[in-house]
Enzyme design. Structure first.
Site, PDB file in Angstrom:
ATOM      1  N   LYS A  84       5.266   9.483   8.084  1.00  0.00           N
ATOM      2  CA  LYS A  84       5.574   9.452   8.941  1.00  0.00           C
ATOM      3  C   LYS A  84       6.477   9.731  10.641  1.00  0.00           C
ATOM      4  O   LYS A  84       6.444  10.209  11.219  1.00  0.00           O
ATOM      5  CB  LYS A  84       5.261   7.538   9.447  1.00  0.00           C
ATOM      6  N   TYR A 119       1.092  -1.290   0.397  1.00  0.00           N
ATOM      7  CA  TYR A 119       0.151  -0.017   0.289  1.00  0.00           C
ATOM      8  C   TYR A 119       1.040   1.117  -0.441  1.00  0.00           C
ATOM      9  O   TYR A 119       1.704   1.099   1.031  1.00  0.00           O
ATOM     10  CB  TYR A 119      -0.761  -0.117   1.113  1.00  0.00           C
ATOM     11  N   ASP A 147       9.463   2.884  -0.997  1.00  0.00           N
ATOM     12  CA  ASP A 147       8.473   3.450  -0.212  1.00  0.00           C
ATOM     13  C   ASP A 147       8.277   3.172   1.184  1.00  0.00           C
ATOM     14  O   ASP A 147       8.318   1.565   1.622  1.00  0.00           O
ATOM     15  CB  ASP A 147       6.602   3.054  -0.447  1.00  0.00           C
TER      16      ASP A 147
HETATM   17  P1  KE4 Z   1      -0.396   8.790   4.529  1.00  0.00           P
HETATM   18  O1  KE4 Z   1      -1.026   8.832   3.422  1.00  0.00           O
HETATM   19  O2  KE4 Z   1      -1.898   8.006   4.920  1.00  0.00           O
HETATM   20  O3  KE4 Z   1       0.350   9.413   4.982  1.00  0.00           O
HETATM   21  O4  KE4 Z   1       0.817   7.452   4.131  1.00  0.00           O
HETATM   22  C1  KE4 Z   1      -0.165   6.028   2.663  1.00  0.00           C
HETATM   23  C2  KE4 Z   1       1.800   5.072   3.057  1.00  0.00           C
HETATM   24  C3  KE4 Z   1       2.221   5.014   2.215  1.00  0.00           C
HETATM   25  N1  KE4 Z   1       2.901   4.361   2.101  1.00  0.00           N
HETATM   26  C4  KE4 Z   1       3.294   2.852   3.142  1.00  0.00           C
HETATM   27  C5  KE4 Z   1       3.891   1.796   2.892  1.00  0.00           C
HETATM   28  C6  KE4 Z   1       1.972   2.503   4.085  1.00  0.00           C
HETATM   29  O5  KE4 Z   1       2.063   2.577   4.749  1.00  0.00           O
HETATM   30  C7  KE4 Z   1       1.460   4.045   4.176  1.00  0.00           C
HETATM   31  C8  KE4 Z   1       0.251   4.682   5.233  1.00  0.00           C
HETATM   32  N2  KE4 Z   1       0.444   3.712   6.184  1.00  0.00           N
HETATM   33  C9  KE4 Z   1      -1.487   3.268   7.015  1.00  0.00           C
HETATM   34  C10 KE4 Z   1      -0.460   1.902   8.081  1.00  0.00           C
HETATM   35  N3  KE4 Z   1      -1.440   0.845   6.848  1.00  0.00           N
HETATM   36  C11 KE4 Z   1      -1.634   4.748   7.323  1.00  0.00           C
HETATM   37  C12 KE4 Z   1      -2.407   4.078   8.108  1.00  0.00           C
HETATM   38  C13 KE4 Z   1      -4.256   5.007   7.830  1.00  0.00           C
HETATM   39  O6  KE4 Z   1      -4.138   4.645   6.823  1.00  0.00           O
HETATM   40  O7  KE4 Z   1      -5.297   5.440   8.573  1.00  0.00           O
END
Ligand code: KE4
Length: 439
Positions: free
Chosen positions: A268, A145, A240
């Site tokens: 993060k 993801y 990523d």
């Molecule tokens: P954000 O757009 O949520 O800041 O980041 C997206 C993203 C991109 N790449 C990786 C590897 C990620 O894990 C994420 C977002 N992670 C999720 C947890 N599985 C955020 C939690 C959520 O979606 O509320």
């Protein structure tokens, strides 16, 4: 039985205000029974809900809280920064300070652009890759993801079709057609794809340590193969590391596995809990980004001084030289995580429950699965009912875990040995409940 009366009432109200009562789907507890605790505050390794329940937190806001919640150094830096204003929409020195510290830790990043979310970072990195190579196709891996931009909400086409299909309404077929999704950790599938379509590929984007199908590590040599074939075909390799950055090791998965990507996406931890993400990499590529180059990307709050302050304070803590004879921060987190997982595995064995325990530095997770887990298909074959029983028992015992088998857990510098011991004991009870549920 956990008293979540106030949280339940708050959830009911929230459902009338925000879709599913939340501002991000996984928080809704849709994958487990019951509604989510509504959080009142957090400090160190503890998180507290509005019903007065206290938990040991291994979600850590999905990764950012590597030094623990409300760390005094982070809070103080933020309080001081707030008195100087919250946003200027103009360049500040602290953006360069954070950029330099990130580059020190991840030398593959020769130039960087700050943005506000991981989604923005990966979306921008893909646009840059397409602009730099002049190619249109991208490759992603099933179960990885990268945020919710259209090009990345795409699942595999039927069979080994080389075009993707939208994985969400609202994503057009045209967009999906430029994304190819293949299984993670499948060297043959990648080799075949690159033989047939390598010259059309602008970029291959991968979670070098996957965290969104649960915590799944790359097979031996897999990342090296991605690097080799992308280099041969003139496609960019994008790591990523929004989640695994500074966790798989201090220098991220690229340092842990010794692979140099062309571009890296971060998030993060570099915001320390405030909205910060970034993409960066080879200078000749990054200089294509506006206003230095023609590939457009912008953001009102990008490099926001408060967010930079939280990120810089957090990174400064985890990169600080350790006391003589002490393990560095990253090593300390890895050892804590290892201790926890060894304890969980021992308790699972005692209960007669087979789990797959995965760890990459300070990110970790378990699968209720008799077989090894190397990709999304393996992860999806895990016992979801067992996970629900486990999750519910741990929450009732004051252990706050991710409410989905397809998420990853995180250790922080604030977790004490006592916290870890207590979490291991709670796991013993939870695994017994899983065993009973299977009788
Ligand atoms: P954000 O757009 O949520 O800041 O980041 C997206 C993203 C991109 N790449 C990786 C590897 C990620 O894990 C994420 C977002 N992670 C999720 C947890 N599985 C955020 C939690 C959520 O979606 O509320």
């Amino acid at each position: 039985m956990l008293n979540l009366e106030k949280s339940a009432a708050a959830f009911e109200e929230a459902k009338g205000l925000m879709p599913g009562g939340v501002n991000s789907p996984v928080r809704s507890y849709a994958n487990v029974d019951g509604g989510p605790p509504f959080i009142a505050r957090a400090e160190g390794a503890r998180i507290y809900d509005i019903d007065g329940n206290e938990y040991i937190d291994y979600v850590g806001s999905w990764g950012p809280m590597v030094v623990g919640h409300a760390h005094p150094q982070v809070v103080q830096a933020l309080q001081e920064a707030a008195t100087r204003g919250t946003s200027y929409g103009a360049p500040t020195c602290i953006e360069s300070e954070l950029a330099k510290l990130i580059m020190q830790v991840m030398p593959s990043i020769e130039m960087i652009r700050m943005v506000n979310s991981g989604t923005e970072a990966t979306m921008s990195a893909l646009r840059l890759a397409r602009g730099f190579t002049g190619r249109e196709k991208i490759v992603k891996f099933i179960g990885c993801y990268h945020g919710h931009s259209d090009s990345l909400l795409v699942s595999a086409g039927s069979g080994m079709a080389t075009f993707g299909v939208p994985s969400s309404p609202g994503v057009t077929r045209g967009t999906a057609a430029d994304t190819i999704a293949i299984p993670y950790n499948d060297p043959e599938a990648f080799q075949k794809l690159m033989e047939e379509h390598g010259s059309e590929i602008a970029a291959v984007i991968v979670e070098p340590v996957a965290g969104n199908m649960g915590c799944v590590l790359p097979r031996q040599g897999y990342l090296r193969l991605l690097r080799k074939l992308t280099e041969e075909q003139g496609a960019l390799l994008i790591f990523d590391e929004v989640m695994c950055g500074f966790r798989a090791s201090l220098g991220g998965a690229q340092a842990a596995y010794g692979i140099t990507p062309d571009l890296t996406c971060l998030g993060k931890i570099i915001g320390g809990g405030l909205p910060v993400a970034a993409y960066g990499g080879r200078r000749e590529i990054m200089e294509k980004i506006s206003p230095a180059g023609p590939v457009y990307q912008a953001g009102t709050l990008s490099g926001n001084p408060l967010a930079m302050t939280a990120g810089l304070a957090t990174l400064s803590i985890i990169t600080a030289e350790p006391e003589p004879g002490e393990a560095d921060y990253s090593r300390m987190l890895t050892l804590k995580t290892k201790k926890l997982l060894l304890g969980w595995q021992a308790k699972a064995r005692e209960a007669g429950v087979t789990v797959q325990a995965h760890q990459a530095g300070s990110m970790f997770g378990i699968f209720f699965n008799e077989k090894e887990v190397w990709d999304y298909e393996d992860a999806a074959a895990s016992d979801q009912e067992a996970f629900k029983v486990w999750f519910k028992s741990m929450l009732e015992q004051g252990i706050y875990l991710a409410p989905s088998q397809f998420e990853t857990l995180f250790m922080s510098g604030a977790h004490t040995d006592e916290d870890i011991e207590r979490t291991i004991e709670a796991a013993g009870t939870a695994f017994q409940k899983v065993a009973e549920s299977r009788k």
